[in-house]
Scaffold this active site. Structure first.
Site, PDB file in Angstrom:
ATOM      1  N   CYS A   1      13.869  10.420   7.870  1.00  0.00           N
ATOM      2  CA  CYS A   1      13.638   9.943   9.243  1.00  0.00           C
ATOM      3  C   CYS A   1      14.896  10.065  10.094  1.00  0.00           C
ATOM      4  O   CYS A   1      14.818  10.288  11.290  1.00  0.00           O
ATOM      5  CB  CYS A   1      13.136   8.510   9.236  1.00  0.00           C
ATOM      6  SG  CYS A   1      14.248   7.355   8.421  1.00  0.00           S
TER       7      CYS A   1
ATOM      8  N   GLU B   1       8.797   1.106  11.371  1.00  0.00           N
ATOM      9  CA  GLU B   1      10.006   1.909  11.131  1.00  0.00           C
ATOM     10  C   GLU B   1       9.524   3.344  11.055  1.00  0.00           C
ATOM     11  O   GLU B   1       8.939   3.761  10.056  1.00  0.00           O
ATOM     12  CB  GLU B   1      10.677   1.472   9.825  1.00  0.00           C
ATOM     13  CG  GLU B   1      11.296   0.082   9.924  1.00  0.00           C
ATOM     14  CD  GLU B   1      11.046  -0.757   8.684  1.00  0.00           C
ATOM     15  OE1 GLU B   1      11.246  -0.247   7.583  1.00  0.00           O
ATOM     16  OE2 GLU B   1      10.634  -1.917   8.835  1.00  0.00           O
TER      17      GLU B   1
ATOM     18  N   GLU C   1       9.352  15.939  15.207  1.00  0.00           N
ATOM     19  CA  GLU C   1       9.751  15.838  13.809  1.00  0.00           C
ATOM     20  C   GLU C   1       8.930  16.856  13.017  1.00  0.00           C
ATOM     21  O   GLU C   1       7.716  16.719  12.889  1.00  0.00           O
ATOM     22  CB  GLU C   1       9.409  14.414  13.356  1.00  0.00           C
ATOM     23  CG  GLU C   1       9.971  14.040  12.032  1.00  0.00           C
ATOM     24  CD  GLU C   1       9.627  12.595  11.676  1.00  0.00           C
ATOM     25  OE1 GLU C   1       8.498  12.160  11.939  1.00  0.00           O
ATOM     26  OE2 GLU C   1      10.503  11.920  11.118  1.00  0.00           O
TER      27      GLU C   1
ATOM     28  N   LYS D   1       0.890  -1.169   0.000  1.00  0.00           N
ATOM     29  CA  LYS D   1       0.000   0.000   0.000  1.00  0.00           C
ATOM     30  C   LYS D   1       0.925   1.215   0.000  1.00  0.00           C
ATOM     31  O   LYS D   1       1.521   1.547   1.020  1.00  0.00           O
ATOM     32  CB  LYS D   1      -0.868  -0.018   1.258  1.00  0.00           C
ATOM     33  CG  LYS D   1      -2.220   0.670   1.131  1.00  0.00           C
ATOM     34  CD  LYS D   1      -2.164   2.144   0.808  1.00  0.00           C
ATOM     35  CE  LYS D   1      -1.833   3.009   1.994  1.00  0.00           C
ATOM     36  NZ  LYS D   1      -1.581   4.412   1.615  1.00  0.00           N
TER      37      LYS D   1
HETATM   38  P1  NAD Z   1       2.530   8.269   7.253  1.00  0.00           P
HETATM   39  O1  NAD Z   1       2.632   7.722   8.624  1.00  0.00           O
HETATM   40  O2  NAD Z   1       1.544   9.342   7.017  1.00  0.00           O
HETATM   41  O3  NAD Z   1       2.168   7.107   6.203  1.00  0.00           O
HETATM   42  C1  NAD Z   1       2.980   5.972   5.995  1.00  0.00           C
HETATM   43  C2  NAD Z   1       2.141   4.903   5.307  1.00  0.00           C
HETATM   44  O4  NAD Z   1       1.159   4.421   6.225  1.00  0.00           O
HETATM   45  C3  NAD Z   1       1.360   5.413   4.098  1.00  0.00           C
HETATM   46  O5  NAD Z   1       1.252   4.392   3.141  1.00  0.00           O
HETATM   47  C4  NAD Z   1       0.000   5.736   4.688  1.00  0.00           C
HETATM   48  O6  NAD Z   1      -1.049   5.725   3.753  1.00  0.00           O
HETATM   49  C5  NAD Z   1      -0.154   4.620   5.701  1.00  0.00           C
HETATM   50  N1  NAD Z   1      -1.059   4.966   6.808  1.00  0.00           N
HETATM   51  C6  NAD Z   1      -1.309   6.191   7.325  1.00  0.00           C
HETATM   52  N2  NAD Z   1      -2.193   6.108   8.338  1.00  0.00           N
HETATM   53  C7  NAD Z   1      -2.495   4.792   8.469  1.00  0.00           C
HETATM   54  C8  NAD Z   1      -3.342   4.053   9.358  1.00  0.00           C
HETATM   55  N3  NAD Z   1      -4.070   4.654  10.290  1.00  0.00           N
HETATM   56  N4  NAD Z   1      -3.388   2.703   9.224  1.00  0.00           N
HETATM   57  C9  NAD Z   1      -2.642   2.077   8.281  1.00  0.00           C
HETATM   58  N5  NAD Z   1      -1.841   2.728   7.405  1.00  0.00           N
HETATM   59  C10 NAD Z   1      -1.767   4.066   7.504  1.00  0.00           C
HETATM   60  O7  NAD Z   1       4.001   8.702   6.873  1.00  0.00           O
HETATM   61  P2  NAD Z   1       4.481   9.603   5.647  1.00  0.00           P
HETATM   62  O8  NAD Z   1       4.023  10.992   5.920  1.00  0.00           O
HETATM   63  O9  NAD Z   1       4.123   8.947   4.368  1.00  0.00           O
HETATM   64  O10 NAD Z   1       6.082   9.503   5.797  1.00  0.00           O
HETATM   65  C11 NAD Z   1       6.800  10.291   6.658  1.00  0.00           C
HETATM   66  C12 NAD Z   1       7.055   9.599   7.983  1.00  0.00           C
HETATM   67  O11 NAD Z   1       7.723   8.365   7.756  1.00  0.00           O
HETATM   68  C13 NAD Z   1       7.969  10.402   8.887  1.00  0.00           C
HETATM   69  O12 NAD Z   1       7.522  10.304  10.212  1.00  0.00           O
HETATM   70  C14 NAD Z   1       9.312   9.698   8.717  1.00  0.00           C
HETATM   71  O13 NAD Z   1      10.209   9.908   9.765  1.00  0.00           O
HETATM   72  C15 NAD Z   1       8.868   8.284   8.610  1.00  0.00           C
HETATM   73  N6  NAD Z   1       9.914   7.458   7.971  1.00  0.00           N
HETATM   74  C16 NAD Z   1      10.577   6.524   8.727  1.00  0.00           C
HETATM   75  C17 NAD Z   1      11.593   5.762   8.153  1.00  0.00           C
HETATM   76  C18 NAD Z   1      12.344   4.708   8.939  1.00  0.00           C
HETATM   77  O14 NAD Z   1      13.050   3.911   8.337  1.00  0.00           O
HETATM   78  N7  NAD Z   1      12.228   4.665  10.252  1.00  0.00           N
HETATM   79  C19 NAD Z   1      11.928   5.967   6.822  1.00  0.00           C
HETATM   80  C20 NAD Z   1      11.237   6.935   6.089  1.00  0.00           C
HETATM   81  C21 NAD Z   1      10.223   7.665   6.684  1.00  0.00           C
END
Ligand code: NAD
Length: 506
Positions: free
Chosen positions: A308, A273, A407, A197
């Site tokens: 991240c 993650e 963040e 997804k």
């Molecule tokens: P996000 O949390 O908004 O979304 C991530 C994914 O989860 C998307 O596919 C989204 O549609 C899905 N999602 C969102 N809400 C959900 C729910 N309630 N249930 C199930 N799925 C859901 O994150 P983003 O804005 O796309 O990315 C940025 C974030 O990701 C930042 O916090 C960043 O630090 C983190 N990140 C972490 C890593 C790591 O390796 N730790 C790497 C890259 C990004």
């Protein structure tokens, strides 16, 4: 992300804007090896570059997720992918890597248009990242083996790794393809079926990249992509009773939502993650202030601060605070905010409207608390209709301000002076995030005092973002506990099975 960028020379000569005019992305889900038309609604995907409509994206729901999972399960029960030899699986992954590389220009353009990141980074970081990851796991496929511990007597014990079965992968938008590769490649390599997804903001590049896998020879039910909203399609994956393992890369709140969904459904394992608020800690005995400033500028502003592991919280020993801030300011002055499709742009557009507002708000809050803006602090009209924020450096930001504790996911870094190691350690890890720390000192004693004390997944000494596919990346605390890269991912996507045989009399 590895900071070194290597690209094909001719990429800089491509007329990316002319290419963007002609792009016609296909946002339809990829299920059973084909792009399918689905009923239900769509959502508009606007380019952060200029606010233009890139595509109406089908908002998949439970029905599409159920279909994808049913096909994935059928592949596990009856299909050939989990039973194929590891070498055979590796050969398919290698063919996929070749196909991605052959289409790297088109994929990079999609990434830049979806996320607003500079095209140079889309090619040099994302495309390079996914190709390397897929090749790395392709090469690993036939080098894994089980164990045969000597248990004595007439007994024989075998310990083998088996695929977990059906894997769900929820990807973020900040590195759409590199992060896809870090999870999807090892999951497939181990024989699983995968349902992805992608982020609402970056579905196009992921869809096309996964389609290439099927075209490269992957069985059609081993990989599906269902674009949609997190709270609908993402939740449907988190709650699905027939998914065995889910990797979610996203915010801390999203990670918790998926863990809850698992707990309320089949208790599938969840590998979060999540976000970070990594600190750079610069001691007065830093061996070269200019070198540290260059690395920290990259850590704070690369990818518009949407990383991240980004180090947006700077702690500098008081004796060198002013000098370090000057050096950092000089590095910021070299950055070029602009159209992501201009090859020379180093800071592109922010991916979401929310980030643009939050960058401004968090900066204003810090200033109201006594912080001083040394650079930036406001949005920039780089391309009409786009979302651009100047690389921002705040000095003396209050310890409790959001720029220091949360963040912001924008090119905003905040600094404070400190007087001793204990104070640096206390402030550096007050946020509960535990992604990384970057320590700058010429004393090994100091370096190890910090790296041994910190609760973080990664500790860098005299560098930032030292990185390789052989070493695991991930956090602790609010940053989650999932790992990508290296062999640490094997536990996410395989089960260890013990077989014990008692030999009888002849
Ligand atoms: P996000 O949390 O908004 O979304 C991530 C994914 O989860 C998307 O596919 C989204 O549609 C899905 N999602 C969102 N809400 C959900 C729910 N309630 N249930 C199930 N799925 C859901 O994150 P983003 O804005 O796309 O990315 C940025 C974030 O990701 C930042 O916090 C960043 O630090 C983190 N990140 C972490 C890593 C790591 O390796 N730790 C790497 C890259 C990004």
């Amino acid at each position: 992300m590895d900071g070194a960028v290597e690209m094909v020379d001719t990429d800089s000569a491509i007329d990316w804007k002319a290419m963007a005019e002609k792009v016609t992305p296909d946002a339809r889900p990829l299920v059973h090896g084909q792009r399918i038309d689905v009923g239900g609604g769509t959502f508009d995907l606007l380019s952060p570059r200029d606010g233009s409509l890139l595509s109406a994206v089908p908002a998949c729901g439970e029905a599409e997720v159920n279909d994808a999972v049913a096909y994935a399960r059928a592949e596990q029960r009856l299909g050939d992918w989990p039973r194929r030899s590891p070498r055979g699986r590796g050969e398919v992954l290698a063919a996929w890597a070749d196909a991605i590389e052959a289409e790297r220009v088109e994929l990079a353009l999609l990434i830049s248009l979806e996320t607003g990141k500079p095209i140079r980074d889309a090619v040099g970081i994302d495309l390079r990242g996914v190709v390397r990851a897929v090749r790395w796991y392709a090469a690993l496929a036939d080098k894994l083996h089980g164990d045969h511990p000597d248990v004595g007597g007439d007994d024989v014990a075998l310990v083998s790794r088996e695929p977990v079965g059906v894997v769900g992968i929820l990807t973020p938008w900040n590195f759409p393809l590199a992060l896809l590769g870090y999870d999807v490649a090892p999951a497939l390599m181990l024989g699983n079926s995968v349902v992805v997804k992608p982020s609402e903001q970056a579905p196009l590049s992921v869809l096309r990249c996964c389609e290439l896998a099927v075209q490269a020879g992957l069985p059609r039910d081993a990989l599906s992509v269902v674009p949609g909203l997190g709270r609908v399609a993402g939740q449907a994956i988190g709650r699905h009773p027939d998914i065995d393992s889910v990797a979610v890369t996203g915010s801390a709140a999203t990670g918790r939502a998926v863990i809850r969904a698992s707990g309320e459904s089949n208790g599938k394992r969840v590998w979060p993650e999540l976000g970070g608020k990594s600190a750079a800690v610069v001691f007065k005995d830093v061996r070269d202030i200019g070198e540290a400033a260059r690395a920290v500028a990259w850590g704070a502003y690369f990818n518009q601060g949407e990383m991240c592991t980004g180090c947006s919280r700077l702690l500098v020993e008081r004796e060198v605070y002013a000098e370090f801030m000057d050096a950092l300011g000089t590095e910021i002055d070299k950055l070029r905010v602009g159209d992501p499709l201009d090859w020379e742009t180093s800071v592109g557009a922010l991916t979401t409207e929310h980030q643009l507002r939050d960058a401004q708000l968090a900066t204003e809050e810090a200033v109201a608390g006594g912080g001083r803006v040394l650079r930036g602090g406001e949005s920039v009209a780089a391309v009409a209709g786009g979302r651009y924020f100047a690389p921002t450096l705040l000095a003396d930001a209050p310890e409790s301000s959001r720029v220091f504790t949360e963040e912001v996911f924008a090119p905003v870094a905040a600094a404070r002076p400190f007087d001793d190691v204990d104070e640096a350690l206390r402030v550096a890890f007050s946020s509960g995030y535990g992604m990384g720390v970057s320590v700058w000192t010429s004393s090994m004693d100091t370096a190890f005092r910090v790296t041994r004390a910190v609760k973080a997944g990664i500790a860098w000494v005299n560098c930032f973002e030292g990185d390789d596919l052989t070493v695991p990346v991930g956090g602790v605390g609010r940053s989650g506990y999932g790992r990508t890269k290296g062999t640490a991912v094997l536990d996410k996507y395989s089960d260890v099975k013990t077989t014990w045989v008692r030999l009888g009399d002849r």
